[in-house]
Write a protein that holds these residues in place. Structure first.
Motif, PDB file in Angstrom:
ATOM      1  N   GLY A   1       0.849  -1.160   0.088  1.00  0.00           N
ATOM      2  CA  GLY A   1       0.010  -0.010  -0.118  1.00  0.00           C
ATOM      3  C   GLY A   1       0.817   1.263  -0.195  1.00  0.00           C
ATOM      4  O   GLY A   1       0.600   2.114  -0.916  1.00  0.00           O
ATOM      5  N   GLY A   2       1.795   1.092   0.816  1.00  0.00           N
ATOM      6  CA  GLY A   2       2.789   2.339   0.716  1.00  0.00           C
ATOM      7  C   GLY A   2       3.460   2.780  -0.348  1.00  0.00           C
ATOM      8  O   GLY A   2       3.777   3.811  -0.886  1.00  0.00           O
ATOM      9  N   ARG A   3       3.851   1.513  -1.236  1.00  0.00           N
ATOM     10  CA  ARG A   3       4.727   1.795  -2.432  1.00  0.00           C
ATOM     11  C   ARG A   3       3.612   2.177  -3.536  1.00  0.00           C
ATOM     12  O   ARG A   3       3.889   3.118  -4.421  1.00  0.00           O
ATOM     13  N   VAL A   4       2.563   1.689  -3.542  1.00  0.00           N
ATOM     14  CA  VAL A   4       1.581   1.856  -4.615  1.00  0.00           C
ATOM     15  C   VAL A   4       0.838   3.017  -4.431  1.00  0.00           C
ATOM     16  O   VAL A   4       0.779   4.122  -5.274  1.00  0.00           O
ATOM     17  N   TYR A   5       0.150   3.098  -3.375  1.00  0.00           N
ATOM     18  CA  TYR A   5      -0.738   4.203  -3.045  1.00  0.00           C
ATOM     19  C   TYR A   5       0.364   5.651  -2.401  1.00  0.00           C
ATOM     20  O   TYR A   5      -0.421   6.996  -2.674  1.00  0.00           O
ATOM     21  N   GLY A   6       1.226   5.399  -1.897  1.00  0.00           N
ATOM     22  CA  GLY A   6       2.030   6.350  -1.238  1.00  0.00           C
ATOM     23  C   GLY A   6       2.537   7.581  -1.991  1.00  0.00           C
ATOM     24  O   GLY A   6       2.367   8.724  -1.633  1.00  0.00           O
ATOM     25  N   PRO A   7       2.966   7.229  -3.372  1.00  0.00           N
ATOM     26  CA  PRO A   7       3.406   8.183  -4.169  1.00  0.00           C
ATOM     27  C   PRO A   7       2.596   9.519  -4.361  1.00  0.00           C
ATOM     28  O   PRO A   7       2.680  10.561  -4.292  1.00  0.00           O
ATOM     29  N   VAL A   8       1.280   9.091  -4.831  1.00  0.00           N
ATOM     30  CA  VAL A   8       0.282   9.938  -5.314  1.00  0.00           C
ATOM     31  C   VAL A   8      -0.103  10.799  -4.064  1.00  0.00           C
ATOM     32  O   VAL A   8      -0.398  12.086  -4.066  1.00  0.00           O
ATOM     33  N   ILE A   9      -0.180  10.152  -2.798  1.00  0.00           N
ATOM     34  CA  ILE A   9      -0.247  10.865  -1.490  1.00  0.00           C
ATOM     35  C   ILE A   9       0.697  11.749  -1.140  1.00  0.00           C
ATOM     36  O   ILE A   9       0.646  13.007  -0.883  1.00  0.00           O
TER      37      ILE A   9
ATOM     38  N   ASP B   1       7.513   1.330 -15.944  1.00  0.00           N
ATOM     39  CA  ASP B   1       7.524   0.059 -16.245  1.00  0.00           C
ATOM     40  C   ASP B   1       8.558  -0.777 -15.354  1.00  0.00           C
ATOM     41  O   ASP B   1       8.119  -1.849 -14.899  1.00  0.00           O
ATOM     42  N   ASP B   2       9.457   0.174 -14.624  1.00  0.00           N
ATOM     43  CA  ASP B   2      10.140  -0.766 -13.558  1.00  0.00           C
ATOM     44  C   ASP B   2       9.344  -0.968 -12.160  1.00  0.00           C
ATOM     45  O   ASP B   2       9.261  -1.912 -11.830  1.00  0.00           O
ATOM     46  N   GLU B   3       8.540   0.034 -12.034  1.00  0.00           N
ATOM     47  CA  GLU B   3       7.470  -0.002 -10.722  1.00  0.00           C
ATOM     48  C   GLU B   3       6.423  -1.026 -11.196  1.00  0.00           C
ATOM     49  O   GLU B   3       6.236  -1.972 -10.292  1.00  0.00           O
ATOM     50  N   ARG B   4       5.899  -1.226 -12.420  1.00  0.00           N
ATOM     51  CA  ARG B   4       5.032  -2.081 -12.735  1.00  0.00           C
ATOM     52  C   ARG B   4       5.541  -3.686 -12.721  1.00  0.00           C
ATOM     53  O   ARG B   4       5.099  -4.444 -11.989  1.00  0.00           O
TER      54      ARG B   4
ATOM     55  N   GLY C   1       8.052  -4.259 -10.794  1.00  0.00           N
ATOM     56  CA  GLY C   1       8.442  -4.447  -9.413  1.00  0.00           C
ATOM     57  C   GLY C   1       7.217  -5.010  -8.572  1.00  0.00           C
ATOM     58  O   GLY C   1       7.332  -5.533  -7.409  1.00  0.00           O
ATOM     59  N   CYS C   2       6.148  -4.477  -9.086  1.00  0.00           N
ATOM     60  CA  CYS C   2       4.862  -4.780  -7.949  1.00  0.00           C
ATOM     61  C   CYS C   2       4.257  -6.076  -8.786  1.00  0.00           C
ATOM     62  O   CYS C   2       3.056  -6.408  -8.310  1.00  0.00           O
ATOM     63  N   GLY C   3       4.849  -6.744  -9.451  1.00  0.00           N
ATOM     64  CA  GLY C   3       4.225  -8.130 -10.009  1.00  0.00           C
ATOM     65  C   GLY C   3       3.766  -8.195 -11.247  1.00  0.00           C
ATOM     66  O   GLY C   3       3.017  -9.015 -11.896  1.00  0.00           O
ATOM     67  N   GLY C   4       3.717  -6.703 -12.026  1.00  0.00           N
ATOM     68  CA  GLY C   4       2.819  -6.870 -13.320  1.00  0.00           C
ATOM     69  C   GLY C   4       1.583  -6.272 -13.260  1.00  0.00           C
ATOM     70  O   GLY C   4       0.929  -6.184 -12.061  1.00  0.00           O
ATOM     71  N   THR C   5       0.856  -5.812 -14.428  1.00  0.00           N
ATOM     72  CA  THR C   5      -0.382  -5.192 -14.239  1.00  0.00           C
ATOM     73  C   THR C   5      -1.464  -5.876 -13.830  1.00  0.00           C
ATOM     74  O   THR C   5      -2.231  -5.709 -12.892  1.00  0.00           O
ATOM     75  N   VAL C   6      -1.438  -7.281 -14.071  1.00  0.00           N
ATOM     76  CA  VAL C   6      -2.634  -8.188 -13.295  1.00  0.00           C
ATOM     77  C   VAL C   6      -2.441  -8.643 -11.857  1.00  0.00           C
ATOM     78  O   VAL C   6      -3.240  -8.375 -11.033  1.00  0.00           O
ATOM     79  N   ARG C   7      -0.924  -8.961 -11.637  1.00  0.00           N
ATOM     80  CA  ARG C   7      -0.917  -9.348 -10.140  1.00  0.00           C
ATOM     81  C   ARG C   7      -1.065  -8.113  -9.164  1.00  0.00           C
ATOM     82  O   ARG C   7      -1.469  -8.089  -8.052  1.00  0.00           O
TER      83      ARG C   7
ATOM     84  N   PRO D   1       9.084  -3.081  -5.533  1.00  0.00           N
ATOM     85  CA  PRO D   1      10.248  -3.328  -6.644  1.00  0.00           C
ATOM     86  C   PRO D   1      11.548  -3.648  -5.782  1.00  0.00           C
ATOM     87  O   PRO D   1      12.645  -4.394  -6.336  1.00  0.00           O
ATOM     88  N   GLU D   2      11.689  -3.336  -4.326  1.00  0.00           N
ATOM     89  CA  GLU D   2      12.862  -3.516  -3.801  1.00  0.00           C
ATOM     90  C   GLU D   2      13.101  -5.104  -3.333  1.00  0.00           C
ATOM     91  O   GLU D   2      14.142  -5.372  -2.875  1.00  0.00           O
ATOM     92  N   GLU D   3      12.195  -5.760  -3.599  1.00  0.00           N
ATOM     93  CA  GLU D   3      12.036  -7.383  -3.418  1.00  0.00           C
ATOM     94  C   GLU D   3      12.819  -7.924  -4.577  1.00  0.00           C
ATOM     95  O   GLU D   3      13.491  -8.869  -4.413  1.00  0.00           O
ATOM     96  N   THR D   4      12.687  -7.366  -5.846  1.00  0.00           N
ATOM     97  CA  THR D   4      13.055  -7.895  -7.148  1.00  0.00           C
ATOM     98  C   THR D   4      14.431  -7.392  -7.401  1.00  0.00           C
ATOM     99  O   THR D   4      15.335  -7.776  -8.008  1.00  0.00           O
ATOM    100  N   ARG D   5      14.631  -6.099  -7.210  1.00  0.00           N
ATOM    101  CA  ARG D   5      15.787  -5.292  -7.235  1.00  0.00           C
ATOM    102  C   ARG D   5      16.069  -4.550  -6.194  1.00  0.00           C
ATOM    103  O   ARG D   5      16.140  -3.352  -6.176  1.00  0.00           O
TER     104      ARG D   5
END
Length: 640
Positions: A283-291, A485-488, A490-496, A613-617
């Motif tokens: 939640g912090g990584r996906v929603y945090g930036p816009v907040i 692209d890198d964020e997407r 890193g967060c598992g792709g569009t569907v995940r 992303p910090e888990e994959t890179r």
């Protein structure tokens, strides 16, 4: 290089103290009932701040007025009762709350979309600047495991060293530990840290004999004793990690902007293993930036301070941020608990700009491993934020600084307001349809029947609008993630990532009644005069026993089951109306148990759900910290 010399224990220090020569800096205690705003408009204030704030607060007012008008037209048919008037007031306040969040997040989304929001000349893509002044990195600690804490500090030290500018930094472990065994272990682990890094003369340690003022008092004591030797100080928490690159860029931003008093980063939550911790970091990584981009956009040079992962101009802090004790008895009186908000407000009053740079990555922290740990910490924050009621009226504060405190206070009143609105929404049709309680179980009524008899079109639009405004920040965060692209990836792709968002939303909804109950109880306890105390935070993924869960949440589950059974006996539609809240209460124990477990979190990690992303890179500082912590935690604490 500063030479470290062991000193004999002093009145201010307990046990071993390895410190540089003192560089005294006056830090006078501020007066809240006297003072004036020194600089109304800052040089570093972004253009168009008046229009930005008009958009936010004017837009919130317009959206709330429209929703209030729709609700009024629903309720006023056939006259308005006292309960209906109360419902309207609660609805207006709560809708205004979510509208403010929505408009701020929308501004953040547009800022990211158009690549704006850069401040203070800090450019992450530019060559690393060369520093010209000295900075102290301060890591306060309180009854923490020193192996884990100093392993993280070593990773930061090595990352700064890799920038080639280590000679511009000194590191201080500032202990407020009260347990003698942990204090003795800190001294020995500190000695091992210095030996491993060769940091003698650059890494210092001391433990206060009197930890009055808690963390704020700890830092203020350092400022008064050593602050004169360091133009900047960077405040860390015991679980903080920052890359050397980010640290150098933050300090360079201070050097290039002599009227800036504080620069706050947006820490990313990392290292989660339990399901709950993974929810928080996703939640912090996906929603945090816009907040983060949103609040930075409208706060400008009046941003807030969150107490860590921020660089501060030492002179500005010393001149303006000496906190006075608040009058009265605990929990509202005494030293300021949520000191960071007040320190930022006083520095801004004194003419210093306060900025947030959400785009500068490389700043990290760890989240609580369980909902229980979050709520324990949240109880202390509740008291600290409500305590700001005594600071709101201070003379000379910028009005945005007052908004920060009002938002912090209001956050804790939303839970009891949601609970009251739900109960009133149920009580209104009961009052109108069942005046004779003796015949209650024989009447075919429910809140659903009552609301369906109202203007169904307006009721439907109100529900859709409220849900859209409430959930929009999550959707905007998801869309923002897709743009990179890198964020997407890193967060598992569009569907995940989409499925992860649905899972996080579902689990958050199930836990919402628990949070609502605990926060409402916390507000009541603070208002009744109960102090929160000061406990060490849980950093590792500790096991939560079923006995502890039953003790904490069993009563809430039984209460939910009882309410659900009564509602079902009275009217099945009534039970359906209440089912979301009742289900969250009934399932409190298993939901908290599930989210506190490592097994489901690790299964989701293997299948790249709730990923970041910090888990994959992973950045080098996170890899190094994890390695050092594994090695350190595999060893027993040094024996005395």
């Amino acid at each position: 290089m500063t030479t470290a010399t062991p000193t004999a224990p002093q009145v201010l220090d307990a046990g071993l103290a390895v410190l540089p020569a003192e560089a005294v800096l006056a830090m006078p205690e501020q007066t809240l009932n006297r003072g004036r705003l020194q600089q109304r408009r800052q040089r570093t204030e972004p253009a168009g701040m008046l229009l930005r704030r008009l958009y936010l607060f004017g837009g919130t007012l317009a959206m709330t007025a429209t929703a209030a008008w729709l609700m009024w037209n629903v309720l006023q048919a056939g006259g308005t009762s006292v309960l209906e008037a109360c419902l309207l007031v609660l609805f207006v306040m709560l809708f205004g709350w979510i509208a403010l969040s929505f408009l701020s997040s929308l501004a953040g989304f547009l800022t990211v979309l158009f690549g704006a929001g850069r401040k203070l000349g800090i450019d992450p893509a530019a060559p690393l600047p060369v520093l010209h002044s000295r900075t102290a990195l301060l890591m306060p600690t309180y009854n923490e495991d020193p192996r884990r804490m100093m392993a993280g500090l070593q990773a930061i030290y090595e990352s700064v060293e890799a920038t080639g500018q280590l000679d511009r930094f000194d590191f201080f472990v500032l202990s407020d530990t009260t347990r003698a065994d942990i204090g003795q272990a800190e001294e020995r682990v500190y000695a091992q840290l210095c030996e491993r890094t060769g940091g003698q003369g650059r890494i210092f340690y001391r433990r206060r004999a009197d930890n009055g003022g808690r963390k704020a008092g700890n830092i203020a004591d350092w400022v008064r004793r050593f602050g004169g030797g360091y133009p900047q100080m960077l405040i860390l928490d015991a679980d903080s990690l920052m890359t050397g690159d980010t640290i150098v860029r933050l300090v360079a931003g201070m050097e290039e902007n002599p009227d800036v008093g504080l620069i706050q980063t947006l820490p990313a939550v990392v290292g989660g293993n339990t399901l709950f911790a993974r929810m928080q970091q996703f939640g912090g990584r996906v929603y945090g930036p816009v907040i983060g981009y949103g609040v930075a956009w409208w706060q400008g040079s009046e941003s807030n301070y969150w107490g860590h992962n921020a660089v501060i101009r030492t002179r500005a802090f010393a001149e303006q941020a000496g906190l006075p004790p608040l009058p009265g008895r605990k929990p509202f009186g005494g030293h300021v608990l949520s000191h960071d908000f007040v320190e930022a407000a006083l520095m801004r009053r004194g003419g210093w700009a306060i900025h947030m740079v959400p785009y500068l990555q490389g700043s990290y922290e760890e989240g609580p491993p369980t909902l229980t740990d979050l709520l324990v910490r949240d109880r202390r924050w509740c008291q600290g934020n409500l305590q700001h009621a005594k600071v709101l009226g201070s003379r000379g504060l910028h009005w945005i600084s007052r908004v920060h405190m009002l938002v912090g206070i209001a956050h804790y009143f939303t839970s009891p307001m949601w609970a009251m609105m739900m109960l009133i929404g149920i009580a209104i049709p009961l009052q109108q349809n069942a005046p004779d309680l003796a015949e209650l179980v024989h009447l075919p009524f429910s809140p659903a029947h009552y609301w369906h008899r109202q203007d169904e079109t307006r009721v439907l639009w109100l529900f859709v609008a409220s849900m859209a405004v409430l959930l929009a920040p999550k959707l905007l965060g998801y869309l923002t993630m897709l743009l990179d692209d890198d964020e997407r990836r890193g967060c598992g792709g569009t569907v995940r990532a989409f499925l992860s968002m649905l899972l996080e939303t579902l689990l958050a909804a199930l836990m919402a009644p628990v949070v609502m109950y605990v926060q409402s109880r916390g507000v009541a306890e603070v208002l009744a005069g109960r102090d929160s105390g000061w406990d060490a935070q849980q950093r590792d993924d500790g096991r939560v026993s079923w006995i502890a869960l039953l003790k904490s949440y069993g009563g809430l589950s039984l209460f939910g089951a009882m309410i659900g059974a009564i509602a079902l006996a009275v009217s099945p539609p009534l039970a359906a109306w209440m089912s979301p809240v009742v289900l969250g209460m009934v399932l409190a124990v298993p939901v908290v148990a599930l989210t506190s477990s490592r097994a489901p979190g690790q299964w989701l990690q293997r299948h790249r759900f709730l990923s970041i992303p910090e888990e994959t890179r992973p950045p080098a500082v996170l890899v190094r910290a994890a390695q050092l912590r594994r090695e350190a935690m595999a060893q027993a604490l040094p024996a005395s």
